[in-house]
Structures are given as C-alpha cells and as structure tokens.
Design an enzyme around this catalytic site. Structure first.
Site, PDB file in Angstrom:
ATOM      1  N   ASP A   1      17.029  11.081  88.755  1.00 44.14           N
ATOM      2  CA  ASP A   1      17.382  12.435  88.084  1.00 44.14           C
ATOM      3  C   ASP A   1      16.566  12.894  87.071  1.00 44.14           C
ATOM      4  O   ASP A   1      16.508  12.280  85.814  1.00 44.14           O
ATOM      5  CB  ASP A   1      18.835  12.061  87.434  1.00 44.14           C
ATOM      6  CG  ASP A   1      19.848  11.953  88.562  1.00 44.14           C
ATOM      7  OD1 ASP A   1      19.769  12.753  89.581  1.00 44.14           O
ATOM      8  OD2 ASP A   1      20.583  10.849  88.775  1.00 44.14           O
TER       9      ASP A   1
ATOM     10  N   MET B   1      16.289  18.839  87.920  1.00 44.40           N
ATOM     11  CA  MET B   1      17.542  19.660  87.327  1.00 44.40           C
ATOM     12  C   MET B   1      16.606  20.233  86.248  1.00 44.40           C
ATOM     13  O   MET B   1      16.750  19.990  84.978  1.00 44.40           O
ATOM     14  CB  MET B   1      18.633  18.775  86.965  1.00 44.40           C
ATOM     15  CG  MET B   1      19.328  18.420  88.109  1.00 44.40           C
ATOM     16  SD  MET B   1      20.607  16.949  87.660  1.00 44.40           S
ATOM     17  CE  MET B   1      19.419  15.804  88.142  1.00 44.40           C
TER      18      MET B   1
ATOM     19  N   HIS C   1      17.147   7.237  93.837  1.00 42.13           N
ATOM     20  CA  HIS C   1      17.298   8.510  93.425  1.00 42.13           C
ATOM     21  C   HIS C   1      17.211   8.762  92.023  1.00 42.13           C
ATOM     22  O   HIS C   1      17.612   7.967  91.165  1.00 42.13           O
ATOM     23  CB  HIS C   1      18.715   8.884  93.701  1.00 42.13           C
ATOM     24  CG  HIS C   1      19.004  10.367  93.488  1.00 42.13           C
ATOM     25  ND1 HIS C   1      19.175  11.281  94.193  1.00 42.13           N
ATOM     26  CD2 HIS C   1      19.574  10.876  92.368  1.00 42.13           C
ATOM     27  CE1 HIS C   1      19.438  12.488  93.651  1.00 42.13           C
ATOM     28  NE2 HIS C   1      19.807  12.204  92.444  1.00 42.13           N
TER      29      HIS C   1
ATOM     30  N   HIS D   1      15.337  14.130  91.818  1.00 43.22           N
ATOM     31  CA  HIS D   1      16.212  15.427  91.967  1.00 43.22           C
ATOM     32  C   HIS D   1      16.065  16.137  90.596  1.00 43.22           C
ATOM     33  O   HIS D   1      16.274  15.736  89.402  1.00 43.22           O
ATOM     34  CB  HIS D   1      17.681  14.763  91.758  1.00 43.22           C
ATOM     35  CG  HIS D   1      18.987  15.853  91.618  1.00 43.22           C
ATOM     36  ND1 HIS D   1      20.086  15.344  91.481  1.00 43.22           N
ATOM     37  CD2 HIS D   1      18.752  17.125  91.925  1.00 43.22           C
ATOM     38  CE1 HIS D   1      21.085  16.447  91.551  1.00 43.22           C
ATOM     39  NE2 HIS D   1      20.050  17.480  91.558  1.00 43.22           N
TER      40      HIS D   1
ATOM     41  N   MET E   1      26.275  18.919  95.286  1.00 46.74           N
ATOM     42  CA  MET E   1      26.612  18.125  94.141  1.00 46.74           C
ATOM     43  C   MET E   1      28.182  18.125  93.786  1.00 46.74           C
ATOM     44  O   MET E   1      28.961  19.180  94.147  1.00 46.74           O
ATOM     45  CB  MET E   1      26.238  19.091  92.694  1.00 46.74           C
ATOM     46  CG  MET E   1      24.634  19.226  92.490  1.00 46.74           C
ATOM     47  SD  MET E   1      24.139  17.747  92.308  1.00 46.74           S
ATOM     48  CE  MET E   1      24.952  16.949  90.892  1.00 46.74           C
TER      49      MET E   1
ATOM     50  N   SER F   1      21.427   6.092  92.165  1.00 46.77           N
ATOM     51  CA  SER F   1      20.378   6.881  91.028  1.00 46.77           C
ATOM     52  C   SER F   1      20.466   5.998  89.690  1.00 46.77           C
ATOM     53  O   SER F   1      21.323   5.414  89.374  1.00 46.77           O
ATOM     54  CB  SER F   1      21.653   7.750  90.713  1.00 46.77           C
ATOM     55  OG  SER F   1      21.256   8.490  89.332  1.00 46.77           O
TER      56      SER F   1
ATOM     57  N   ASP G   1      26.477  13.917  95.773  1.00 46.31           N
ATOM     58  CA  ASP G   1      25.805  13.507  94.342  1.00 46.31           C
ATOM     59  C   ASP G   1      26.872  13.634  93.276  1.00 46.31           C
ATOM     60  O   ASP G   1      26.941  14.836  92.893  1.00 46.31           O
ATOM     61  CB  ASP G   1      24.531  14.051  94.009  1.00 46.31           C
ATOM     62  CG  ASP G   1      23.853  13.409  92.817  1.00 46.31           C
ATOM     63  OD1 ASP G   1      24.355  12.351  92.239  1.00 46.31           O
ATOM     64  OD2 ASP G   1      22.532  13.945  92.529  1.00 46.31           O
TER      65      ASP G   1
ATOM     66  N   MET H   1      15.797  15.719  84.152  1.00 47.19           N
ATOM     67  CA  MET H   1      16.784  16.519  83.302  1.00 47.19           C
ATOM     68  C   MET H   1      15.847  16.982  82.176  1.00 47.19           C
ATOM     69  O   MET H   1      15.142  16.327  81.612  1.00 47.19           O
ATOM     70  CB  MET H   1      17.835  16.050  82.873  1.00 47.19           C
ATOM     71  CG  MET H   1      18.526  15.531  83.887  1.00 47.19           C
ATOM     72  SD  MET H   1      20.418  14.842  83.515  1.00 47.19           S
ATOM     73  CE  MET H   1      20.987  14.081  84.666  1.00 47.19           C
TER      74      MET H   1
END
Ligand code: DX5
Ligand code: ZN
Length: 223
Positions: free
Chosen positions: A38, A71, A36, A69, A140, A11, A178, A40
């Site tokens: 993330d 979020m 990966h 991913h 998660m 990540s 994760d 957000m």
C-alpha cells in the site's frame, strides 16, 4: 488438479517492518498468491507509507508477484520508478484521476498488470468503459488510508454488481476486495463475488503466525 479459486494477497502494511523479509517469506511459504504493498502519499489519503525502496528490497527475497496499490495523487509520475523497482502489478484509483485511460495504458505499455480501485462511495458503474483494458478491479471495503479498519458491509451489493459486470464484459478479470477482510468477512466477500482477498491485520498480527492466520482465512472460505 484442483486449485483454490480464491487468492490471498497479504498486505504488508500490517507487517512488522523490522522483520519484513521474513514475514513475506512466511506468506510465500503459506501459499500467498502475491504481496500487496500500500503506497500512500499523505495527500490522496491522510497517511504516509512506503515507496519504491521497499519494493526493491522485497524483490530480492521473494519470487511472488509484487503488487503496488497506489493511493497517491499523481500515479503517472511514479509508475516507471515502481516498475523498475520490481512491481509486477499496479492498482490505481478511479478517484481523482482525470486521465485514467492514459494511466492504464502507460502501465500496460510497461508490460505490467493493471487494475482500477474504487472507494466505498464510488459506484461500480464507473468501471464499465475501462473494464475491457483491465486485469483486475479492486472494490475497497474500507475507506483507503489505514489498516485495521472495520469492513463496510454496505459494499457487498457493489461487489456483486462488479462481479456481474466482469462476467458480462471481461470474464477472467480479477475481482479484488481490500479492507477489513478477516475470517468473518472473507466468506461474505467471496459469496458476493470476490476472487482475490487482500488482508493486512488478519494475516500479520501478534496473535498467530502468518501461516496459521492464512490457514484460518482459507478455512473460513472453504465450502
Ligand atoms: C487500506 C489498504 C489496505 C490495508 C488493509 O487503505 O488499501 O490494503 O492494508 O488492511 P486490513 O486488512 O488491516 O484492513
Ligand atoms: Zn491496499
């Protein structure tokens, strides 16, 4: 030929963004399965991170699959743009999505892989009706929003429940974990049934090279 059944997905949230391309290349050379990313939005989770620009830049430096991913509160509004930027695989959350099946189908229609993520307080049972449509499930193991958090051991029985459900309904579907994955927790997650480990701070840190960190994680899960 033997292949390592457990995959590592570094990540980049924990990476040094001034040297992101080099860090990703190092992870690629060390045998990462995918990268990966993330995403957000400061709303779905109380943190901001990265958008499609980062994906677009990374697309030019690595051949590895890029995984987003999401979020974010409105994934439907952004999947097209992320796909155009070069995302190969999406992870979207069950939480807050009243039209999850539509989101999953629209990602599949773009020809991309799709997984559904569940937070620590969410039961694995919510996956049952959607599992048939998925390439992956993400359990998660911390509350989403930040790197460098401690692994929540209470999620281990849920990983095993998700594993049983996958074996029953969709063998071959990936089971990703994760959050808080390091040399101590990785073997626990794998023993519980995970076959993809996302790791940020255990791979990108000042203490060791990316290659050494990934080797340390690998030896921790080698039987
Ligand atoms: C947390 C993210 C994770 C995070 C993991 O919301 O989904 O991918 O980067 O970081 P570590 O491995 O440091 O817990
Ligand atoms: Zn993540």
């Amino acid at each position: 030929m033997t292949t390592d059944p457990v995959k590592l997905a570094p990540s980049i949230l924990a990476a040094d963004f001034a040297h992101l391309g080099d860090q990703v290349l190092e992870a690629e050379r060390a045998g990462a399965d995918r990268i990966h990313a993330d995403v957000m939005d400061g709303h779905f989770v109380p943190n901001l991170s990265m958008g499609p620009m980062i994906i677009r830049s990374l697309r030019t430096v690595t051949r590895l699959p890029l995984e987003a991913h999401l979020m974010i509160s409105n994934p439907d509004a952004f999947v097209d743009e992320f796909a155009r930027a070069g995302v190969d695989s999406f992870l979207v959350h069950w939480e807050g999505n009243n039209n999850l099946s539509r989101t999953v189908r629209s990602i599949k229609a773009l020809g991309k892989r799709v997984g559904v993520a569940i937070n620590p307080a969410t039961s694995a049972a919510v996956l049952e009706e959607i599992l048939q449509d998925l390439d992956q499930v993400l359990v998660m193991t911390v509350n989403p929003g930040f790197g460098h958090q401690s692994f929540l051991h209470g999620t281990l029985p849920k990983i095993t429940r998700a594993r049983r459900m996958i074996d029953r309904i969709k063998p071959g579907c990936g089971l990703v974990v994760d959050g808080g994955i390091d040399a101590e927790t990785a073997p626990l997650a794998v023993a519980a049934g995970a076959d993809v480990l996302v790791a940020g701070s255990a791979i990108f840190n000042d203490g060791e090279s990316v290659i050494a960190a990934m080797e340390r994680l690998r030896s921790a899960i080698r039987l």
